[in-house]
Scaffold this active site. Structure first.
Site, PDB file in Angstrom:
ATOM      1  N   GLU A 187      37.549  -5.917 -17.176  1.00 52.76           N
ATOM      2  CA  GLU A 187      36.922  -6.279 -15.898  1.00 52.76           C
ATOM      3  C   GLU A 187      37.888  -6.268 -14.713  1.00 52.76           C
ATOM      4  O   GLU A 187      38.170  -7.306 -14.103  1.00 52.76           O
ATOM      5  CB  GLU A 187      36.236  -7.640 -16.024  1.00 52.76           C
ATOM      6  CG  GLU A 187      35.104  -7.616 -17.033  1.00 52.76           C
ATOM      7  CD  GLU A 187      34.340  -8.918 -17.145  1.00 52.76           C
ATOM      8  OE1 GLU A 187      33.287  -8.917 -17.785  1.00 52.76           O
ATOM      9  OE2 GLU A 187      34.791  -9.949 -16.589  1.00 52.76           O
ATOM     10  N   GLU A 276      31.127  -5.234 -23.498  1.00 55.47           N
ATOM     11  CA  GLU A 276      31.005  -6.693 -23.472  1.00 55.47           C
ATOM     12  C   GLU A 276      29.778  -7.137 -22.711  1.00 55.47           C
ATOM     13  O   GLU A 276      29.495  -6.646 -21.609  1.00 55.47           O
ATOM     14  CB  GLU A 276      32.237  -7.350 -22.823  1.00 55.47           C
ATOM     15  CG  GLU A 276      32.183  -8.877 -22.895  1.00 55.47           C
ATOM     16  CD  GLU A 276      33.235  -9.548 -22.027  1.00 55.47           C
ATOM     17  OE1 GLU A 276      34.411  -9.145 -22.104  1.00 55.47           O
ATOM     18  OE2 GLU A 276      32.876 -10.464 -21.263  1.00 55.47           O
TER      19      GLU A 276
END
Length: 436
Positions: A187, A276
C-alpha cells in the site's frame, strides 16, 4: 513493535479515513436467517431463474489460488493445527492455496514466519511476501501534505533495497520456502504508518532495480486498486518488463472499478492478483449471517468482473476473518472455502451466465475433466437453478452448501442428462457444484 496494520482504532489502528471509505460502501443489515431450503421436495417453492450456460471452451484467466495473511509479529503465529485447518482441503478446512507473509525490516526477524510458510508449502500452497518498510538506514523523512514525518526510501538506496528484497528471498529459499513473488511495497499510496511511494518512484525502481531481484516481482499493491498507481507501470515498457504481477487491494473499491481495460490491453504475459482485503468490514463477527454472504459475492466479483487470478484475505485468523480465534472456520471462511477448496491452482475460469437472477451470482472453472461452479444466492427465498454444460461432458454433479445452519456441507450427487441438471439453491446460501 507498534502495530502498523490499519484496523479499527479501538483494536489495531484501522485509520479513520480507511473506515470511512469502507462505511461508504455500505453493509447489509442484520436479518433473521430464513429456513434453509434443500432437496427436490423443496424445488416447487423455489423461485425459477434463467438457465446458467457454462461453456467449458470459453477460457478466461488461470486461477493461482485463494489465501490469506499470517503476520506473527502483530497477532501471533498460527498453531500447527491452525495451519492444517487453513491450508488443508478436507471437511472443516479452508483449502487456502496462497499464503502472504511480511518482509521484516530487521534481518534477525526473517525466520519469524518460516514455520507457517513451510507447512503451507507442504500442504500445496504458494507463498508471497510484502514489505511495509525498508530497513531504517535506507529511509528518510519528508513533509507530505499535513504529515511532517512521512517516510520514503532514499533515492540513493534503491539498489540496496532491491538487494534487501533479494536477500530475503534467498533466506527463505535456504529455509525451505521458495517465494513465488515478492512485493516492492505494501500500500504505497496509503502509508501514514509505513513508507510512501509515488507512482513515478515505483516506475523508477522497477525500471532500474527490480530486475536484480531473484524471484517474481509484485507491484504496486495500491490500497484501493487506484489505477493512477498501476497505469504508469503498464504504460512504461521498461518498468513493465521487470514486474510479473500487478497486485492490488480492494479496500472500498466500488465494483464498477473492478474491470481494468488497460491491463487487458498491455498486460500480456503478466498476472493480476488481489493481494489483500477484508470484506465487508473488520468490526463485525465473521459468523454474522447473512452478512457473511457478502464475501461470496465479493469473491465472485473479483473473479468475474475484475478477472483476478488470486484472492488473498488479510489475517487468516481473526474475529472477522476466515478462521475464528478458536481456530475453527467462520461463516466468512465457509463462503471463501466454497472457492478455495474446490477451485485449485491451475484451474481456468470459463464463461458462465454470471447473474441468472437478481440475487444470484455464478462463476465456473475448469480443472482436468471436471467443471466447478460456485453459486451465491443472496435472496431470501430458494432458487430452482438449471445449468447447461456446453463443450464439455459430465455424467454426475456433486454439491456442497453453506447457509445459516451448515458450513460447506456435502449434499450428495445428482445426475446430468444431455449436459443439463437442476439444483435448488437454498435461501441465502453458497453452493459449490463439481461435475464428474
Amino acid at each position: 513493535m507498534t502495530q502498523s496494520r490499519n484496523e479499527p482504532v479501538s483494536e489495531e489502528r484501522r485509520s479513520p479515513s480507511r473506515r470511512n471509505v469502507l462505511a461508504a460502501m455500505g453493509a447489509l443489515p442484520i436479518l433473521t436467517a430464513a429456513t434453509s431450503v434443500t432437496g427436490a421436495s423443496d424445488a416447487v417453492a423455489a423461485t425459477a431463474a434463467a438457465t446458467v450456460v457454462v461453456d467449458a471452451s470459453a477460457r478466461r484467466q488461470t486461477i493461482r489460488g485463494f489465501g490469506g495473511m499470517s503476520h506473527s509479529a502483530w497477532i501471533g503465529d498460527l498453531t500447527s493445527a491452525q495451519r492444517d485447518t487453513a491450508f488443508g482441503v478436507g471437511d472443516g478446512r479452508l483449502g487456502l492455496s496462497l499464503l502472504r507473509i511480511p518482509v521484516p525490516e530487521d534481518r534477525s526477524a526473517w525466520g519469524r514466519d518460516v514455520a507457517t510458510a513451510r507447512r503451507a508449502v507442504e500442504l500445496g500452497a504458494t507463498v508471497i511476501a510484502s514489505p511495509w518498510n525498508p530497513p531504517s538506514s535506507m529511509v528518510e523523512t519528508f513533509v507530505r501534505g499535513g504529515q511532517s514525518n512521512a517516510r520514503r526510501l532514499r533515492y540513493s538506496m534503491y539498489g540496496a533495497y532491491a538487494q534487501h528484497l533479494d536477500d530475503f528471498t534467498t533466506s527463505l529459499r535456504n529455509n525451505g520456502v521458495n517465494l513465488y513473488a515478492i512485493s516492492v511495497q505494501n500500500e504505497p499510496d496509503y502509508a501514514q504508518d509505513w513508507t510512501w511511494w509515488t507512482s513515478a518512484e515505483m516506475v523508477r525502481f522497477l525500471r532500474e532495480n527490480a530486475g536484480s531481484i531473484g524471484t517474481r516481482v509484485i507491484a504496486p499493491e495500491s490500497f484501493q486498486y487506484l489505477k493512477n498507481m498501476s497505469d504508469p507501470i503498464l504504460n512504461d515498457p521498461a518498468a513493465l518488463a521487470n514486474v510479473d504481477v500487478i497486485g492490488a487491494h480492494l479496500y472500498g473499491t466500488p465494483f464498477a472499478n473492478f474491470p481494468y481495460p488497460l491491463f487487458k490491453q498491455k498486460g500480456a504475459g503478466k498476472e493480476l492478483w488481489m493481494t489483500e482485503v477484508y470484506y465487508p468490514n473488520s468490526t463485525d463477527s465473521a459468523d454474522l449471517w447473512p452478512q457473511a454472504l457478502d464475501v461470496g459475492e465479493h469473491i465472485h466479483r473479483a473473479m468475474v468482473d475484475a478477472e483476478f487470478q488470486a484472492y488473498i484475505w488479510w489475517y487468516i485468523r481473526r474475529s472477522y476473518g476466515p478462521m475464528r480465534e478458536d481456530g475453527r472456520m467462520s461463516k466468512r471462511g465457509a463462503c471463501m472455502a466454497h472457492f478455495a477448496r474446490f477451485v485449485r491452482p491451475g484451474y481456468v475460469r470459463v464463461e458462465a451466465t454470471a447473474k441468472p437472477a437478481s440475487d444470484v451470482y455464478v462463476s465456473a472453472y475448469r480443472g482436468g475433466a471436471s467443471t466447478v461452479v460456485v453459486a451465491v444466492n443472496k435472496a431470501a427465498s430458494a432458487v430452482s437453478q438449471q445449468f447447461t454444460l456446453v463443450n464439455g461432458t459430465a455424467s454426475s454433479v456433486s454439491s456442497w452448501v453453506t447457509d445459516a445452519s451448515r458450513n460447506v456441507a456435502s449434499q450428495g450427487t445428482t445426475g446430468v442428462s444431455n449436459g443439463a441438471f437442476t439444483v435448488t439453491l437454498p435461501a441465502r446460501s453458497v453452493t459449490t457444484l463439481v461435475t464428474a
